[in-house]
Design a protein around this motif. Structure first.
Motif, PDB file in Angstrom:
ATOM      1  N   GLY A 156      -3.356  -0.873  17.458  1.00  0.00           N
ATOM      2  CA  GLY A 156      -3.198  -2.008  16.557  1.00  0.00           C
ATOM      3  C   GLY A 156      -3.327  -1.515  15.126  1.00  0.00           C
ATOM      4  O   GLY A 156      -4.272  -0.794  14.804  1.00  0.00           O
ATOM      5  N   ILE A 157      -2.362  -1.847  14.293  1.00  0.00           N
ATOM      6  CA  ILE A 157      -2.371  -1.376  12.908  1.00  0.00           C
ATOM      7  C   ILE A 157      -2.343  -2.573  11.971  1.00  0.00           C
ATOM      8  O   ILE A 157      -1.493  -3.467  12.097  1.00  0.00           O
ATOM      9  CB  ILE A 157      -1.172  -0.427  12.650  1.00  0.00           C
ATOM     10  CG1 ILE A 157      -1.143   0.017  11.188  1.00  0.00           C
ATOM     11  CG2 ILE A 157       0.147  -1.055  13.061  1.00  0.00           C
ATOM     12  CD1 ILE A 157      -0.149   1.125  10.905  1.00  0.00           C
ATOM     13  N   ASP A 158      -3.301  -2.596  11.079  1.00  0.00           N
ATOM     14  CA  ASP A 158      -3.389  -3.654  10.074  1.00  0.00           C
ATOM     15  C   ASP A 158      -2.668  -3.169   8.825  1.00  0.00           C
ATOM     16  O   ASP A 158      -3.163  -2.303   8.109  1.00  0.00           O
ATOM     17  CB  ASP A 158      -4.853  -3.977   9.774  1.00  0.00           C
ATOM     18  CG  ASP A 158      -5.004  -5.145   8.816  1.00  0.00           C
ATOM     19  OD1 ASP A 158      -4.217  -6.101   8.934  1.00  0.00           O
ATOM     20  OD2 ASP A 158      -5.901  -5.091   7.955  1.00  0.00           O
ATOM     21  N   LEU A 159      -1.489  -3.714   8.581  1.00  0.00           N
ATOM     22  CA  LEU A 159      -0.654  -3.270   7.473  1.00  0.00           C
ATOM     23  C   LEU A 159      -1.210  -3.744   6.138  1.00  0.00           C
ATOM     24  O   LEU A 159      -1.831  -4.798   6.045  1.00  0.00           O
ATOM     25  CB  LEU A 159       0.777  -3.790   7.644  1.00  0.00           C
ATOM     26  CG  LEU A 159       1.500  -3.376   8.928  1.00  0.00           C
ATOM     27  CD1 LEU A 159       2.878  -4.024   8.983  1.00  0.00           C
ATOM     28  CD2 LEU A 159       1.630  -1.864   9.027  1.00  0.00           C
ATOM     29  N   ALA A 160      -0.958  -2.953   5.110  1.00  0.00           N
ATOM     30  CA  ALA A 160      -1.411  -3.295   3.763  1.00  0.00           C
ATOM     31  C   ALA A 160      -0.531  -2.561   2.765  1.00  0.00           C
ATOM     32  O   ALA A 160       0.424  -1.876   3.137  1.00  0.00           O
ATOM     33  CB  ALA A 160      -2.885  -2.927   3.585  1.00  0.00           C
ATOM     34  N   LYS A 161      -0.848  -2.715   1.480  1.00  0.00           N
ATOM     35  CA  LYS A 161      -0.062  -2.032   0.451  1.00  0.00           C
ATOM     36  C   LYS A 161      -0.420  -0.553   0.357  1.00  0.00           C
ATOM     37  O   LYS A 161       0.455   0.294   0.195  1.00  0.00           O
ATOM     38  CB  LYS A 161      -0.280  -2.707  -0.899  1.00  0.00           C
ATOM     39  CG  LYS A 161       0.315  -4.095  -1.003  1.00  0.00           C
ATOM     40  CD  LYS A 161       0.126  -4.667  -2.401  1.00  0.00           C
ATOM     41  CE  LYS A 161       0.760  -6.044  -2.514  1.00  0.00           C
ATOM     42  NZ  LYS A 161       0.579  -6.620  -3.874  1.00  0.00           N
ATOM     43  N   ASN A 162      -1.703  -0.246   0.464  1.00  0.00           N
ATOM     44  CA  ASN A 162      -2.147   1.131   0.253  1.00  0.00           C
ATOM     45  C   ASN A 162      -2.940   1.698   1.428  1.00  0.00           C
ATOM     46  O   ASN A 162      -2.629   2.771   1.920  1.00  0.00           O
ATOM     47  CB  ASN A 162      -2.992   1.216  -1.028  1.00  0.00           C
ATOM     48  CG  ASN A 162      -2.206   0.807  -2.260  1.00  0.00           C
ATOM     49  OD1 ASN A 162      -1.084   1.249  -2.462  1.00  0.00           O
ATOM     50  ND2 ASN A 162      -2.797  -0.052  -3.091  1.00  0.00           N
ATOM     51  N   ILE A 163      -3.964   0.968   1.891  1.00  0.00           N
ATOM     52  CA  ILE A 163      -4.843   1.466   2.935  1.00  0.00           C
ATOM     53  C   ILE A 163      -4.560   0.745   4.249  1.00  0.00           C
ATOM     54  O   ILE A 163      -4.633  -0.481   4.315  1.00  0.00           O
ATOM     55  CB  ILE A 163      -6.328   1.283   2.547  1.00  0.00           C
ATOM     56  CG1 ILE A 163      -6.615   1.953   1.206  1.00  0.00           C
ATOM     57  CG2 ILE A 163      -7.221   1.847   3.641  1.00  0.00           C
ATOM     58  CD1 ILE A 163      -6.373   3.452   1.198  1.00  0.00           C
TER      59      ILE A 163
END
Length: 279
Positions: free
Chosen positions: A8-15
């Protein structure tokens, strides 16, 4: 790393926050990483199921991860929220995504191609210009109504009355208001030209797409609705039948039933509001 079956990957702008489990559901990976290192990390992993919330940029990451041999799956955020434990943070969100993607009855968001996103981008730009034209029209009518000039409904009246009022010295407009109305008319003409160009672009796209050409053979489908449908629907094989598509668009009745009492209300209005409006 070799035993990871689901991520499971929590997407974000940087981290980005990553949570991985093995085939038995045991946590074997908890990691944070920067955007620049994400693809290199997954390129060195064996193919696995990767879950993520459908959000800005998720289709891009799904396409890139699929190229690496993985099986990306996107889910609506509201379907992931029930799996979040205790407080909300990136670590718990990634764990919830990893748990939700393994559910057999989970509804997934079809992955869009870059061509579908191009069509959608044109629609979004056109929609913005249409809203700007409506706002400009309402403001011009309100300003003129304040000095006793009522403009009938319809853009065609603005096209004819605004230049007439600007050019008529007996119209009752003050010099300052005359200048404002002239500027608004110039902006109105520019917006209409932009909308016309977007319409031409969508007409061209609908002719180039086989799916759009097939849709346009059906009554009620023109270049706008056909291109919007193709851009929004993603992979049509995700839906088993037409009723699932109708439910996805929010065109089926809202249900509030219990036992033998069947209560059907108005349409649910879930899903893509813009596409439902065109249809």
């Amino acid at each position: 790393m070799k035993n990871i079956a689901t991520i499971g990957i929590d997407l974000a702008k940087n981290i980005f926050q990553i949570h991985g489990t093995d085939s038995k559901g045991k946590t074997v990976l908890v990691k944070r990483m920067k955007r620049a290192n994400v693809l290199n990390f997954f390129a060195n992993m064996k193919p696995c199921v990767i879950g993520m919330e459908a959000c800005g940029g998720s289709h891009h990451w799904a396409r890139e991860l699929k190229k690496l041999g993985h099986q990306p799956k996107q889910m609506p955020p509201q379907y992931v929220k029930p799996y979040v434990k205790t407080n909300k943070n990136d670590r718990n969100d990634a764990e919830a995504i990893c748990e939700a993607v393994t559910r057999p009855n989970m509804h997934f968001v079809p992955m869009k191609t870059i061509e579908q996103q191009d069509i959608q981008a044109v629609h979004r730009c056109r929609e913005r210009q249409v809203k700007n034209r409506t706002a400009l029209s309402n403001q011009a009518r309100a300003l003129l109504l304040e000095i006793g000039i009522a403009v009938p409904k319809g853009f065609r009246y603005l096209r004819t009355m605004l230049p007439e009022l600007v050019g008529d010295n007996e119209s009752g407009l003050t010099p300052r208001l005359r200048e404002l109305i002239a500027d608004m008319y110039s902006e109105f003409v520019d917006i209409e030209a932009r909308i016309k160009n977007y319409n031409k672009e969508l007409e061209k796209m609908s002719q180039e797409s086989e799916a759009c050409r097939r849709l346009r053979q059906m009554p009620g489908f023109g270049p706008l609705s056909a291109t919007a449908f193709v851009a929004s629907i993603g992979d049509p094989h995700t839906f088993k039948n037409g009723r699932q598509v109708a439910a996805w668009l929010g065109l089926v009745p809202r249900q509030h039933s219990s036992g033998n009492n069947q209560r059907l209300g108005r349409i649910s209005k879930r899903g893509n509001t813009y596409l439902r409006t065109l249809l």
